[in-house]
Design an enzyme around this catalytic site. Structure first.
Site, PDB file in Angstrom:
ATOM      1  N   LYS A 271       6.914  -4.010   2.557  1.00 57.96           N
ATOM      2  CA  LYS A 271       6.437  -3.953   1.141  1.00 57.96           C
ATOM      3  C   LYS A 271       7.895  -3.250   0.578  1.00 57.96           C
ATOM      4  O   LYS A 271       8.473  -2.355   1.004  1.00 57.96           O
ATOM      5  CB  LYS A 271       5.367  -2.840   0.695  1.00 57.96           C
ATOM      6  CG  LYS A 271       4.193  -3.631   0.981  1.00 57.96           C
ATOM      7  CD  LYS A 271       2.966  -2.770   0.404  1.00 57.96           C
ATOM      8  CE  LYS A 271       1.696  -3.441   0.563  1.00 57.96           C
ATOM      9  NZ  LYS A 271       1.243  -4.637  -0.114  1.00 57.96           N
ATOM     10  N   GLU A 343      -2.987  -7.760   5.984  1.00 59.28           N
ATOM     11  CA  GLU A 343      -3.528  -7.079   7.088  1.00 59.28           C
ATOM     12  C   GLU A 343      -5.004  -6.669   6.982  1.00 59.28           C
ATOM     13  O   GLU A 343      -5.857  -6.811   7.803  1.00 59.28           O
ATOM     14  CB  GLU A 343      -2.864  -5.848   7.373  1.00 59.28           C
ATOM     15  CG  GLU A 343      -3.116  -4.442   6.683  1.00 59.28           C
ATOM     16  CD  GLU A 343      -3.155  -4.763   5.060  1.00 59.28           C
ATOM     17  OE1 GLU A 343      -2.034  -5.453   4.661  1.00 59.28           O
ATOM     18  OE2 GLU A 343      -3.746  -3.757   4.378  1.00 59.28           O
ATOM     19  N   ARG A 345      -7.478  -8.565   5.930  1.00 54.80           N
ATOM     20  CA  ARG A 345      -8.272  -9.704   6.178  1.00 54.80           C
ATOM     21  C   ARG A 345      -8.193  -9.789   7.745  1.00 54.80           C
ATOM     22  O   ARG A 345      -9.111 -10.300   8.293  1.00 54.80           O
ATOM     23  CB  ARG A 345      -7.426 -10.990   5.677  1.00 54.80           C
ATOM     24  CG  ARG A 345      -6.233 -11.437   5.777  1.00 54.80           C
ATOM     25  CD  ARG A 345      -5.796 -12.272   4.927  1.00 54.80           C
ATOM     26  NE  ARG A 345      -5.337 -12.086   3.594  1.00 54.80           N
ATOM     27  CZ  ARG A 345      -4.741 -12.668   2.749  1.00 54.80           C
ATOM     28  NH1 ARG A 345      -4.747 -13.978   2.794  1.00 54.80           N
ATOM     29  NH2 ARG A 345      -4.538 -12.093   1.545  1.00 54.80           N
TER      30      ARG A 345
HETATM   31  N1  BES Z   1      -3.250  -3.925   0.416  1.00 58.24           N
HETATM   32  C1  BES Z   1      -2.520  -4.925  -0.322  1.00 58.24           C
HETATM   33  C2  BES Z   1      -3.323  -5.395  -1.712  1.00 58.24           C
HETATM   34  C3  BES Z   1      -2.995  -4.597  -2.738  1.00 58.24           C
HETATM   35  C4  BES Z   1      -1.829  -4.832  -3.648  1.00 58.24           C
HETATM   36  C5  BES Z   1      -3.942  -3.668  -3.131  1.00 58.24           C
HETATM   37  C6  BES Z   1      -1.682  -3.969  -4.679  1.00 58.24           C
HETATM   38  C7  BES Z   1      -3.561  -2.630  -4.051  1.00 58.24           C
HETATM   39  C8  BES Z   1      -2.698  -2.964  -5.162  1.00 58.24           C
HETATM   40  C9  BES Z   1      -2.887  -6.244   0.670  1.00 58.24           C
HETATM   41  O1  BES Z   1      -2.765  -5.747   2.368  1.00 58.24           O
HETATM   42  C10 BES Z   1      -1.663  -6.958   0.476  1.00 58.24           C
HETATM   43  O2  BES Z   1      -0.542  -6.283   0.771  1.00 58.24           O
HETATM   44  N2  BES Z   1      -1.857  -8.334   0.290  1.00 58.24           N
HETATM   45  C11 BES Z   1      -0.794  -9.204   0.207  1.00 58.24           C
HETATM   46  C12 BES Z   1      -1.324 -10.399   0.642  1.00 58.24           C
HETATM   47  C13 BES Z   1      -0.211 -11.642   0.915  1.00 58.24           C
HETATM   48  C14 BES Z   1       0.653 -11.236   1.894  1.00 58.24           C
HETATM   49  C15 BES Z   1      -0.676 -12.922   1.056  1.00 58.24           C
HETATM   50  C16 BES Z   1      -0.328  -9.007  -1.130  1.00 58.24           C
HETATM   51  O3  BES Z   1      -1.010  -9.273  -2.144  1.00 58.24           O
HETATM   52  O4  BES Z   1       1.021  -9.268  -1.670  1.00 58.24           O
HETATM   53 ZN    ZN Z   2      -3.590  -3.715   2.314  1.00 52.15          ZN
HETATM   54 ZN    ZN Z   3      -0.826  -5.325   2.961  1.00 56.82          ZN
END
Ligand code: BES
Ligand code: ZN
Ligand code: ZN
Length: 493
Positions: A271, A343, A345
């Site tokens: 990230k 991750e 999911r």
């Molecule tokens: N933990 C994140 C989702 C999240 C984002 C929670 C912002 C709280 C605040 C999750 O694991 C994630 O990173 N999801 C990705 C999915 C994508 C790669 C398909 C996302 O939302 O960008």
């Molecule tokens: Zn996450």
């Molecule tokens: Zn994530």
């Protein structure tokens, strides 16, 4: 620590500070009959200096009575719209003001609405949630002045209702505030082993806990959890908790799964720095489930509840799962991991298929799953998805009773092909920027038995608030704990 009590109006001590609620345009504060014309006069005075009774507005007026030294008026807004949630928010606002004024004790006359017990529960929650602060890592935290909030009762029959509401409100608020504590805790302190130890401690209040360690996860082929864990220096855990009432029959058996990523760096699909700042909140689902179990053990509703929480970090270590890798999950289904940041999911695929192997009437999962949920619903509404309209509508009912907002998103079959993999049974992402929250839901759905009623709560946008909310300071909110507790204890319409 703030305590909420109930006390008889007749024994109000001299020099008390009394909180009264006021509807917009009304001449009298609600409950003013307890104080005669003095309350009306005080309100006139407050109106004279701009107090309108709008929601969340608070003002203070000297009363000059022997018993009442000051009235704190709290606005409730339009009389026709007043709900339990307004009482909750209003009490939180009053408590914050009392603290700012360095008052150590206030008395609150709670509006009756339709049910004095529920009104008192809402006020208790408002007081305890509104007073919440996270000071664990501050060397010199400013001590809170307010020690006691006492709900005023007019007679003995009311006192019984108020007491029951206060008792429930305390359990609800404690569950929410403990979730907040765990989520606010720095991620290296709240690691998988620590969370597991906290669950063990919580289980002493009266639920069963089975801890699956890494070796057992390998034997069970929990490839989703193990795959996400590969980049982390810390071992994963999978917890199976069970609450059964001590006495009486069980009306329903409910499974509840919570995402427990104690820190989500994104893994190799790292990230950006800014997005990582709040990623200690990625275990909110698991923290919620564990604290629900504890609250259930105290409240003893006539349901059987199984809690399932996969707990691990998502880190980009030398052995981390790579984009392109294929994982084999609990039931044998294979996943092509194209983005290691999707991750949640992966760990939930194991948890949900494990849940479907138990004797359950329905399964709910709660997860900070997709950033796309922020785009779709903003920070005040959680996403609701699933395969069963009845379950969804019951959850929506519980949410409105608890004063939290949920909104349904469709798990439309037409989007399923977006998850098609050319190498494995399914891939873990769809198309960037296209229905991200729904795609997350569809992925989870494919790990749930078709005959199992299932609902998915995406709390990615609501678990954390940078600005703070009416009920919480900046940081973890504990959103959906009250809804789920309301649902599991069956107090919703
Ligand atoms: N933990 C994140 C989702 C999240 C984002 C929670 C912002 C709280 C605040 C999750 O694991 C994630 O990173 N999801 C990705 C999915 C994508 C790669 C398909 C996302 O939302 O960008
Ligand atoms: Zn996450
Ligand atoms: Zn994530």
């Amino acid at each position: 620590m703030l305590d909420v009590l109930s006390s008889a109006h007749s024994s109000l001590p001299a020099g008390s500070n009394v909180v009264l609620f006021v509807a917009e345009k009304s001449k009298d504060p609600i409950g003013s009959f307890l104080f005669g014309s003095v309350a009306r006069k005080a309100l006139e005075q407050a109106r004279g200096v701009g107090f309108e009774g709008k929601l969340d507005q608070v003002t203070l007026v000297h009363a000059g009575l022997r018993t009442v030294s000051r009235f704190i008026f709290v606005g409730l807004g339009n009389e026709k719209e007043i709900s339990f949630d307004f009482i909750r928010r209003g009490t939180a606002a009053a408590v914050r003001r009392a603290n700012a004024l360095k008052l150590s004790k206030v008395f609150v006359r709670v509006p009756v609405l339709s049910d004095m017990s529920q009104s008192s529960q809402a006020a208790t929650e408002g007081a305890l949630l509104g007073a919440y602060r996270y000071t664990e890592f501050q060397s010199k935290p400013v001590p809170s002045a307010l020690q006691t909030v006492s709900l005023l009762t007019k007679d003995a029959s009311e006192a019984a209702l108020v007491k029951s509401g206060v008792a429930r409100g305390r359990v609800f608020a404690e569950a929410v505030n403990t979730v907040r504590d765990w989520v606010n805790c720095p991620p290296s302190d709240m690691d998988p082993a620590t969370m597991t130890a906290l669950a063990q401690k919580a289980s002493r209040s009266g639920f069963k806990l089975r801890v699956y360690k890494k070796t057992e996860l390998k034997k069970m082929s929990m490839g989703g959890i193990l795959g996400v864990n590969r980049g982390s220096a810390k071992d994963p855990f999978f917890l199976h908790m069970l609450y059964r009432p001590k006495r009486g029959p069980v009306r329903r058996r409910i499974g509840i799964c919570g995402k427990g990523i104690t820190f989500d760096s994104g893994g190799l699909s790292l990230k950006p720095a800014k997005s990582m700042e709040t990623m200690k909140d990625d275990m909110t689902g698991a923290a919620t489930v564990i604290n629900l179990m504890k609250a259930l053990a105290i409240l003893q509703p006539a349901v059987e509840v199984h809690g399932f929480t996969p707990i691990t970090e998502n880190m980009p270590g030398g052995d981390a799962v790579k984009p392109g890798d294929v994982l084999r999950t609990f039931r044998g289904k294979t996943i092509e991991v194209l983005n290691t940041d999707a991750e949640g999911r992966l760990v939930l695929s194991d948890a949900l298929s494990f849940a479907c192997r138990q004797k359950l009437d329905e399964v709910i999962d709660i997860a900070t799953l997709t950033g796309a949920c922020v785009v779709a619903l903003g920070t005040k509404i959680a996403g609701l998805m699933g395969n069963n309209a009845d379950l969804q509508s019951r959850l929506s009912g519980a949410a409105s009773q608890a004063g939290e907002k949920l909104w349904p998103l469709p798990l439309d079959k037409e989007y399923e092909p977006m998850l098609k993999s050319h190498v494995a049974d399914i891939k873990n992402i769809g198309v960037t920027g296209v229905a991200g929250t729904i795609i997350g839901g569809l992925f989870l759905k494919s790990f749930v038995d078709e005959t199992m009623p299932w609902a998915h709560l995406d709390i990615a946008s609501t678990a954390w608030s940078d600005e703070g909310t009416a009920l919480s300071p900046p940081g973890a909110t504990g959103f959906m704990v009250r809804t789920l507790l309301t649902y599991l204890t069956g107090r919703y319409s």
